[in-house]
Design a protein around this motif. Sequence first.
Motif, PDB file in Angstrom:
ATOM      1  N   VAL B 135     -31.992  44.599 -65.761  1.00  0.00           N
ATOM      2  CA  VAL B 135     -32.560  43.619 -64.838  1.00  0.00           C
ATOM      3  C   VAL B 135     -31.449  42.778 -64.207  1.00  0.00           C
ATOM      4  O   VAL B 135     -31.423  42.563 -62.994  1.00  0.00           O
ATOM      5  N   ALA B 136     -30.524  42.348 -65.054  1.00  0.00           N
ATOM      6  CA  ALA B 136     -29.448  41.514 -64.530  1.00  0.00           C
ATOM      7  C   ALA B 136     -28.622  42.288 -63.512  1.00  0.00           C
ATOM      8  O   ALA B 136     -28.183  41.743 -62.499  1.00  0.00           O
ATOM      9  N   PHE B 137     -28.442  43.576 -63.762  1.00  0.00           N
ATOM     10  CA  PHE B 137     -27.620  44.361 -62.857  1.00  0.00           C
ATOM     11  C   PHE B 137     -28.346  44.600 -61.540  1.00  0.00           C
ATOM     12  O   PHE B 137     -27.736  44.667 -60.490  1.00  0.00           O
ATOM     13  N   VAL B 138     -29.651  44.733 -61.633  1.00  0.00           N
ATOM     14  CA  VAL B 138     -30.396  44.978 -60.412  1.00  0.00           C
ATOM     15  C   VAL B 138     -30.463  43.704 -59.574  1.00  0.00           C
ATOM     16  O   VAL B 138     -30.252  43.731 -58.359  1.00  0.00           O
ATOM     17  N   THR B 139     -30.734  42.608 -60.241  1.00  0.00           N
ATOM     18  CA  THR B 139     -30.950  41.381 -59.471  1.00  0.00           C
ATOM     19  C   THR B 139     -29.686  40.555 -59.340  1.00  0.00           C
ATOM     20  O   THR B 139     -29.680  39.556 -58.639  1.00  0.00           O
ATOM     21  N   GLY B 140     -28.617  40.950 -60.011  1.00  0.00           N
ATOM     22  CA  GLY B 140     -27.457  40.077 -60.111  1.00  0.00           C
ATOM     23  C   GLY B 140     -27.772  39.051 -61.179  1.00  0.00           C
ATOM     24  O   GLY B 140     -28.941  38.769 -61.450  1.00  0.00           O
TER      25      GLY B 140
ATOM     26  N   LEU C 369     -19.811  27.994 -50.447  1.00  0.00           N
ATOM     27  CA  LEU C 369     -19.653  29.287 -51.113  1.00  0.00           C
ATOM     28  C   LEU C 369     -20.623  29.391 -52.278  1.00  0.00           C
ATOM     29  O   LEU C 369     -20.795  28.450 -53.034  1.00  0.00           O
ATOM     30  N   ASP C 370     -21.237  30.572 -52.366  1.00  0.00           N
ATOM     31  CA  ASP C 370     -22.077  30.859 -53.530  1.00  0.00           C
ATOM     32  C   ASP C 370     -21.344  31.834 -54.422  1.00  0.00           C
ATOM     33  O   ASP C 370     -20.609  32.682 -53.938  1.00  0.00           O
ATOM     34  N   ILE C 371     -21.584  31.690 -55.723  1.00  0.00           N
ATOM     35  CA  ILE C 371     -20.937  32.626 -56.628  1.00  0.00           C
ATOM     36  C   ILE C 371     -21.908  33.739 -56.958  1.00  0.00           C
ATOM     37  O   ILE C 371     -23.005  33.508 -57.437  1.00  0.00           O
ATOM     38  N   ASP C 372     -21.495  34.956 -56.655  1.00  0.00           N
ATOM     39  CA  ASP C 372     -22.352  36.112 -56.839  1.00  0.00           C
ATOM     40  C   ASP C 372     -21.740  36.928 -57.976  1.00  0.00           C
ATOM     41  O   ASP C 372     -20.852  37.738 -57.762  1.00  0.00           O
ATOM     42  N   SER C 373     -22.195  36.642 -59.202  1.00  0.00           N
ATOM     43  CA  SER C 373     -21.533  37.354 -60.302  1.00  0.00           C
ATOM     44  C   SER C 373     -22.387  38.528 -60.739  1.00  0.00           C
ATOM     45  O   SER C 373     -23.557  38.381 -61.046  1.00  0.00           O
ATOM     46  N   VAL C 374     -21.773  39.683 -60.718  1.00  0.00           N
ATOM     47  CA  VAL C 374     -22.482  40.926 -61.024  1.00  0.00           C
ATOM     48  C   VAL C 374     -21.689  41.681 -62.076  1.00  0.00           C
ATOM     49  O   VAL C 374     -20.531  41.362 -62.342  1.00  0.00           O
ATOM     50  N   ASP C 375     -22.326  42.649 -62.686  1.00  0.00           N
ATOM     51  CA  ASP C 375     -21.613  43.354 -63.750  1.00  0.00           C
ATOM     52  C   ASP C 375     -20.532  44.240 -63.158  1.00  0.00           C
ATOM     53  O   ASP C 375     -20.526  44.540 -61.958  1.00  0.00           O
ATOM     54  N   ILE C 376     -19.623  44.684 -64.002  1.00  0.00           N
ATOM     55  CA  ILE C 376     -18.400  45.315 -63.521  1.00  0.00           C
ATOM     56  C   ILE C 376     -18.649  46.584 -62.703  1.00  0.00           C
ATOM     57  O   ILE C 376     -17.999  46.821 -61.680  1.00  0.00           O
ATOM     58  N   ALA C 377     -19.650  47.352 -63.128  1.00  0.00           N
ATOM     59  CA  ALA C 377     -19.892  48.590 -62.384  1.00  0.00           C
ATOM     60  C   ALA C 377     -20.441  48.289 -60.997  1.00  0.00           C
ATOM     61  O   ALA C 377     -20.027  48.887 -59.998  1.00  0.00           O
ATOM     62  N   THR C 378     -21.351  47.343 -60.946  1.00  0.00           N
ATOM     63  CA  THR C 378     -21.883  46.929 -59.652  1.00  0.00           C
ATOM     64  C   THR C 378     -20.767  46.354 -58.805  1.00  0.00           C
ATOM     65  O   THR C 378     -20.650  46.622 -57.609  1.00  0.00           O
TER      66      THR C 378
ATOM     67  N   PHE D 257     -24.097  48.585 -74.901  1.00  0.00           N
ATOM     68  CA  PHE D 257     -23.638  47.686 -73.853  1.00  0.00           C
ATOM     69  C   PHE D 257     -22.530  48.337 -73.034  1.00  0.00           C
ATOM     70  O   PHE D 257     -22.527  48.265 -71.804  1.00  0.00           O
ATOM     71  N   ASN D 258     -21.622  49.000 -73.728  1.00  0.00           N
ATOM     72  CA  ASN D 258     -20.564  49.698 -73.002  1.00  0.00           C
ATOM     73  C   ASN D 258     -21.134  50.810 -72.136  1.00  0.00           C
ATOM     74  O   ASN D 258     -20.678  51.032 -71.019  1.00  0.00           O
ATOM     75  N   ALA D 259     -22.131  51.478 -72.708  1.00  0.00           N
ATOM     76  CA  ALA D 259     -22.729  52.582 -71.958  1.00  0.00           C
ATOM     77  C   ALA D 259     -23.377  52.066 -70.686  1.00  0.00           C
ATOM     78  O   ALA D 259     -23.269  52.675 -69.621  1.00  0.00           O
ATOM     79  N   ILE D 260     -24.030  50.931 -70.800  1.00  0.00           N
ATOM     80  CA  ILE D 260     -24.672  50.365 -69.611  1.00  0.00           C
ATOM     81  C   ILE D 260     -23.613  49.981 -68.597  1.00  0.00           C
ATOM     82  O   ILE D 260     -23.716  50.274 -67.409  1.00  0.00           O
ATOM     83  N   THR D 261     -22.582  49.322 -69.092  1.00  0.00           N
ATOM     84  CA  THR D 261     -21.522  48.889 -68.196  1.00  0.00           C
ATOM     85  C   THR D 261     -20.918  50.075 -67.459  1.00  0.00           C
ATOM     86  O   THR D 261     -20.604  49.991 -66.284  1.00  0.00           O
ATOM     87  N   ALA D 262     -20.776  51.191 -68.182  1.00  0.00           N
ATOM     88  CA  ALA D 262     -20.157  52.351 -67.562  1.00  0.00           C
ATOM     89  C   ALA D 262     -21.176  53.200 -66.831  1.00  0.00           C
ATOM     90  O   ALA D 262     -20.833  54.228 -66.261  1.00  0.00           O
ATOM     91  N   ARG D 263     -22.438  52.799 -66.849  1.00  0.00           N
ATOM     92  CA  ARG D 263     -23.519  53.605 -66.253  1.00  0.00           C
ATOM     93  C   ARG D 263     -23.510  55.005 -66.844  1.00  0.00           C
ATOM     94  O   ARG D 263     -23.657  55.992 -66.136  1.00  0.00           O
ATOM     95  N   ASP D 264     -23.305  55.050 -68.126  1.00  0.00           N
ATOM     96  CA  ASP D 264     -23.219  56.333 -68.802  1.00  0.00           C
ATOM     97  C   ASP D 264     -24.637  56.792 -69.125  1.00  0.00           C
ATOM     98  O   ASP D 264     -25.133  56.637 -70.238  1.00  0.00           O
ATOM     99  N   PHE D 265     -25.303  57.363 -68.119  1.00  0.00           N
ATOM    100  CA  PHE D 265     -26.727  57.663 -68.254  1.00  0.00           C
ATOM    101  C   PHE D 265     -27.093  58.439 -69.512  1.00  0.00           C
ATOM    102  O   PHE D 265     -27.995  58.045 -70.237  1.00  0.00           O
ATOM    103  N   PRO D 266     -26.410  59.552 -69.790  1.00  0.00           N
ATOM    104  CA  PRO D 266     -26.839  60.307 -70.981  1.00  0.00           C
ATOM    105  C   PRO D 266     -26.739  59.458 -72.248  1.00  0.00           C
ATOM    106  O   PRO D 266     -27.626  59.512 -73.101  1.00  0.00           O
TER     107      PRO D 266
END
Lengths: 364, 279, 496, 322, 372
Positions: B135-140, C369-378, D257-266
């Motif tokens: 959810v966090a990743f989708v919505t930020g 400025l707004d802070i848009d913090s997203v996860d690393i992959a995003t 958590f690492n898997a999610i971060t890496a988008r490691d779907f399987p």
Amino acid sequence: MSAHMAGHNTVEHTVEHTAEHTVELPAQSTDVILTLRDITVQYSGFMAVDHVSLNLPRGGAIGIVGESGAGKSTLARVAAGLIAPTSGQVLLDGRVLAPVRRTREQRRRVQMVFQNPDSSLNPSHSIRRILAEGMLLHKTLGPHPDAEAVDARCRELLRMVGLGGDSDAIDDTGNMTVQGGVGASAASAGARSASAGVHSASAGTGVSANTVLGTTGSDAGASASAAVLAAADVSELNDMLSRRPQAFSGGQRQRIAIARALAVNPDVLIADEPTSALDVSVQHEVLELLADLRRTRGLSLMLITHDLGVANALCDSIMVMRAGQVLVHKPTAAFFTDPGPRYARDLLAASRSVAIAAPIRGQV
Amino acid sequence: MLSHYSLRLRVLEHRLPHTLIAGLALLAAIVLAAIIIPAVSPYDPIAEDIPSMLQPPSFAHPFGTDQLGRDLLVRVAAAGRVDLALMVGVELLPFLIGTCAGLVAGYYGGWPDRIITLLSDALIAFPFYLLVAVVAFVTGTGITGIFLTFLIMGWIIFARTVKGATASLAGAEWVDSARVMGFSDASILFRQLLPNVLSQAVIVLVSDMVALLVAIVTLGYLGLGVRPPTPDWGTMIADGQSFLATRWWVSTLPGAAVVLVGIALALIGDGLNDMRRRA
Amino acid sequence: QTGGSTTSATGASASGDQTTFTYARSAAVSSLNLWTEITSNNAFAIDKIFEPLVSFDKNGKIIDWLAKSHQISDDGLTYTFTLRDGLKFSNGKNVTAEDAVFSLQQHQAEKDAALPLTADIASVTAPDEHTVEIKLNSPYTPLLAELANFSNGIVPKDFGGKSEADFFANPVGTGPFVVSKWDKSGDLTFTKNENYWQKGKPGISKLVYKLVEDGTQAVNQLKTGQVDGIEDPALENLDELENGNDTKVETAGSWVTHTFFFNTADEHFADVHVRRALAYALNRADVTKAVSFGHADTAKTVLPKAIEYSTQDSIKPVDNDLAKAKEEIAQSKYPDGFEAKILLASGNNAYSQAAQLLQSAAAKVGVKLDIDSVDIATFRSRFKAFDYQIMINSAQADYPDADSIIDFQADPDGFSKSYWTSYSNPEVTAELKKAQVTPDGDERADLYEKIQQTLADEVPYIPLYSPQIVKALRKNVNGLEVLPNNSVRFQDVTLG
Amino acid sequence: MLLVLALVTVGVFLIVRLVPGDPAQMVLGLKARPEQIADMHRRLGLDQPLWRQFTSFIATLLTTGDTGLSIAYNASSRALVLSRMPVSLWLIGCSAVLVVAISLPLAMTAALHKDGWVDQLVRIVPTITLGMPEFWVGLVFVLLFAVTLKIFPVGGVQPGIDGMLYSMALPSLTIALAQTPFIVRSLRTRILEVLGSDFVVTLRAAHLPERVIRRHVLRNALLPALQLYGMKISFLVGGTLVVEQVFGLPGVGSLLFNAITARDFPLIQAIAIYCALGVVLVSVVVEIAGGLIDYRVRGAAVGGRNRAAAGEWNSAAARGAL
Amino acid sequence: MSSDAATTAADSSVEANIEAAARPDAALGGGCTTAGDSTDAVAPTQSLVKVRDLLIHASLTGRPLVDGVSFDVAPGEAVGIVGESGSGKSLTLRAVMGLLPEGVTLANPESAITIAPLPAAAAGVSRGAGVTTLPAPPEQGETAAQQIGGVARESVRPGASAPSRAPRLAMIFQDPVSSLDPLSGVVRQVAEVLRYNRHLRRREARAQAADLLVSLGLPESLRAADRYPGQLSGGQCQRVGIAIALATNPNILLCDEPTTALDVTVQLQILDLLADLRDRLGLTMLFVTHNLGVAARLCSRLIVMQHGHIVEAGPTEQVLRHPQDEYTRRLVSAVLPIPDAGEVATDMRAQLTDGARNTGNTGNTGNTETEA
Ligand SMILES: Nc1ncnc2c1ncn2[C@@H]1O[C@H](COP(=O)(O)OP(=O)(O)OP(=O)(O)O)[C@@H](O)[C@H]1O
Ligand SMILES: Nc1ncnc2c1ncn2[C@@H]1O[C@H](COP(=O)(O)OP(=O)(O)OP(=O)(O)O)[C@@H](O)[C@H]1O
Ligand SMILES: [Mg+2]
Ligand SMILES: [Mg+2]
């Protein structure tokens, strides 16, 4: 076999069972208001009610007795449209009712009062709301009654069931409405209706008992002090209306439950052990009330009980059920003369042996 | 009339358990502090002041300052506004949904119950942090994510509680009375049953709020919580946790605020429970 | 007391030997393929197994490594390396020039190469058993530095007869350590390479890369001796570790600059005045102070001080002058300010603090400025798609040459388009290309000075700070060499 | 229960693909060229339409029980999960035991001394830990018991069963502290209810020793707490991430958590499926335990419903018996 | 001794009582007489339970719930306490038992209740001393009595239970099902009580518990497979409750509305069982009910309570025939009669005859009967 073991005799059962199916009902008559036709209820293979039929005459009263688990409540619930029977029909005024989906009007006409005073009223609603809901739903006071009209009707109902304070015989305008029944009943009704409920001073009970005993059956008419009494009465009743069920004793709650049923002017009242959770003196009052309603309003009554004394006191005929079947259905007098089947006899014998012998009562 | 009134008062006094009073008082104090302190404090909760970074508690800064030199007292208070509002706001919808679902499942049983049970079982079996992260990743990160996550998970506990309570009431004779009277199912559900199960749901609500607050704080720790610079207890605790050993105040004091709210809510929950049992 | 051997379970239980070094790292080693890997979790394990012909020292200076000497022809087109004598792979086989040629050619052929050789190489040959010769089509000054990269390590010719996949699952190299136990999602255990060419080394018999994801946990493990060193201690913990009874820190200059990047394709940040306004509004020294706890230098230029040609000490930065900031914004197309967002990878405390500081700085010139913090992959997807306005990230040199950073950050034709800023200044580009073929010396220095000043003036990015490379260690650890690319050399380590 | 598993499998498959971010990007790093990424997509099958990916995933799952190759770790995702599983299981197991060991005596003592100071203490103290985030409690524990007092290891896992227990002490205590308040409260309330019930008077009137009476009371009070406890453990399966991080434990949580971060779907799918399996197992165990405590909930374990029906049956049996 | 024999014997003794009960006179005085027989040796003035000015009030509000109640119970006597709901009957009884519920306070704990030591003569009556000294029971009851009492004698560990002179109290409750632990098997529950009261080993206790239950009329199958209270009927559960009470080896049996929740037929069985036990074991009984008929059947003396006070007390027959107090009179009159053959309508229905009943047609209710 000893007497109390009789119930375990399975051979007897079987015989009764086969016999039951052949029972012929008397022909329909216009005097019958509610008919149960060949009702069967099965719970996952278990026959709770087994091909039971009965006719409730208009203004009549049937007492259904039987041991625990005999299927009395189940039958009552079918009659009230709470559960759909596995087979069979319920007829009101000769017209077949849909099993559970009754029309609002049909609902109104058949009301039910339950056994347990602790759980028969919604604990989170005030008495006013409990009583008014039905009236508003069925528009018994017209489409948009004003609040005061509703309150007045609620007070009237409370008085009707004997919850009107010491002046329970007086309505808002000071007219006598309810005839004093048996002295003891009215007396204790008075004692009980005070907000202190069961715990009101014993002195007060004595006084009111005497008063009512003195005026039993008499037509006192409106007195000068009646208006004053009435005003006090109205405020007390209003107070009662704002309270929740927890603030009432068991007997009071049971009366309120009856008042709720009466609020919609029903034609049939099904009462499922309305007094078995009450103690003897309170039980007496409730029965008085029901008897009175039959008399004054022509209410038809289907009374479920396991107490033959209660059935005797109120009903025209007695129907004994056992294991889902009707063992016997007879006019009250005939039943006590000759109860018929073994179990009915045992029941009668047992009831007699724990009852106080008549001679003692006679001397009171 | 007067006597009536005083009688009512006495009844009230009598009825309110002291745990409830203590809890309400504590919560009120916290809410007041959260409202008043930022209003009267000379410091701005979000304006940095690097030269005075990481000062220990002192007269000028009773709670010390954080990594960007901001006064922690005013930040803790301001975060209180955010977090308390969030806590209430986030719980509201799950509470409503869960209560309705529980009512329906408890009253009808059968397939509505089975569907709701299946859904809640599946959600429980779904790893919580996966959901949080997704959810966090989708919505930020930020409030939307928190809101959605707890909307998805939060209703379950209410549904279960209310379902149990409703099922145990659904057999009560007054419910049958209402049916005999001719009321519709909707009316029985919401006008008859609801008032009776509400108190239980509210008790759960109160204790669940603590859990929610802690969860929001934990999200802050995972970097998925409220976005900076909005002050939030979770991010404050998380920011300070790496120097817990050397600058304890940075994360301990916001932590204490959470604990206080937790105690207040727990007391309220306890008190409500006592009241319900007494009634 | 030796932490690694007595308190650390991994060490103590293994064989009772006294020389296990346990190194806490925040990510596991997932692959040992030296050509396709780039991230430090893998790279700094690979560089313990494979070694290149040349390498660099603590200060980033190129030194001979497997080659005992090297020569560059005057035209800059021929590089000749002479291998050391007695070089052996860890399996005991001798290292020949053929192995080196095979390695470099494989690297060139690798289509997934993460750090490909960018020089225009004509041929790699082995004139004799000890000599390797690289011929270029055109001169390319950074080549030697590129060759010093771990990805140019030497593997046995034809993988010693195995398939590539099998080989990298159980690799053989010339490095000081050999993989003995490898959990791809957990710890990696090395044992000492008995055939290591530096006689008598390494001084420890076992090296454990222990996965400790949480920084605070790692610090505490170090304090109690459960580990002997931490690869990436958080800057805020350094005081504590530096002054601890049982702990110390070792530092080296770094090749990293943390930087705000502007997306110049965005209409707002296409305007140089806007960028300058923000740069002037921000106080970089404050940022440095707030996030580094005294372990970083405020960056005035994108090129870190530890890399040659950095003009850190002489450049005129656009920094910390609110009056000028206001002038700039007044000259811009947005004199009344505008709204924008800072893209940020969540979970990074320092970036979050820096972003908040930029936020309040920008507010002073009316930019919200707004802070848009997203996860690393995003985050990565977003910036690679140019879907951001400002972002914070780091610029890192892979090898010790100015070109390593400059080329990546200022070449609009490179595949990153000036590190996803789309910044383009033909003059800079030309100078950049010229610097690549200019031999080391003053001329190259001048070119880089000009480039750096232009970049500073036009502010496609605001360099913030360059943190020191720091390793936290138990007090009894001696001889650990910290490298500016954030790796370390363990061969000289002893546990006192 | 199988339905729950199926729902989770489908849910996870879809939900991870909703998320922005590209596994190939994460593996190949910043300098990856577009053609490299496209190539990797092809290898991972990510260029296929979603339903194709799903059917092939389900097909391999059902035929081989395999969940595919982890993208980030380049290893069998099942093997990865299984290698991380023991630590998580130990953690959950130890904390579950601790919760019981703490809750039962506390709740009992509190209930028996209702409104006494013990009771007040038991009511208040857990509410303090209730408001403490696990990561914070864990940190304080580490600083106190590991760094300062050196009683327990700071983190990580020590070899051997005793080493495992030793390493699990602080983490499981951390989890237990977060959970006991709920259990203690539920249990205490229920014990009080039971203490007020008629049969306790019977037992007292029969002159049974207090400890025997307590045993009866506890047994009667246990079921709701057990169900709550089951739910808490279910949440814990796959929800130990924070504690794993704080204590540096190589468990499933951090892998996830690492898997999610890496988008490691399987890998995400594998973890989710195994966790769901774990939750289902937990609930079966809880139902069985519930059945041992209360015969009325027996037989519900397999269907997972009909608990109310069991109660019906009971009353029906009561009426029908004599 | 075979258990089958025991069952039959117990049943036939109960049956005998039912026969006796059929006679109205016996219903009133029978129990009293039998009890009197067994306590002849005891001086009637000597009381076993002495309650003096019992004062119980609600702890929270201070409202008096039982207010100055005093009475005596002689050894071997059965005394009934009747009165409406909430009049303080249960509290009085539980005060005697020493198990007052939470929320109420006994004002004078030292002086209110005195349980006298068993008089020498009565000690023989007490079962604790062993069944041998029981006055010779009617023949057909012997097996049952020995069965029940024999439990004590056979299993006493030497020295463990030297006959104590302090009488032991046991109690039976109103709601038979809820007064048993719903989660333990009934044999187990009885066995447990036997174990701790008589210091038996587990298996012994279990066997004797099953014996006891069977002798009280529960099915034989219990010996093989234990059943939970929820799987038994109310009447069966009440027998288990009685077994638990008996297992404690009591001299005084306190009954708190033990038959109120039961069917009439089952109610009668339980009453007969209690009467039987009272006679054979010489139990002293305090019997609380709000049903006068029930009290009359079992007790020689009645105490009528209202609002926490005793409003009237005296021999059963006197109280019922000549109630002095207004409340007692009302109570007596509220009992609904079961008409004898021929006698039909009473109060209420008599009224109805003049009113609405005329509109109904009794004939149409149907007169169906199935003959057995
Ligand atoms: N919902 C149900 N599911 C299954 N069996 C039921 C259900 N309701 C009632 N029964 C069974 O049906 C039979 C008849 O029940 P019912 O409640 O009608 O008896 P009753 O005569 O009213 O008894 P009581 O005097 O105890 O109220 C009983 O054996 C009961 O256990
Ligand atoms: N634990 C308690 N706390 C406070 N009041 C109590 C408690 N138990 C009983 N009471 C009150 O004491 C009064 C007498 O109660 P008691 O149970 O003795 O009545 P009872 O005569 O046995 O009535 P019933 O026939 O209904 O059992 C009642 O008003 C009751 O509300
Ligand atoms: Mg019924
Ligand atoms: Mg009572």
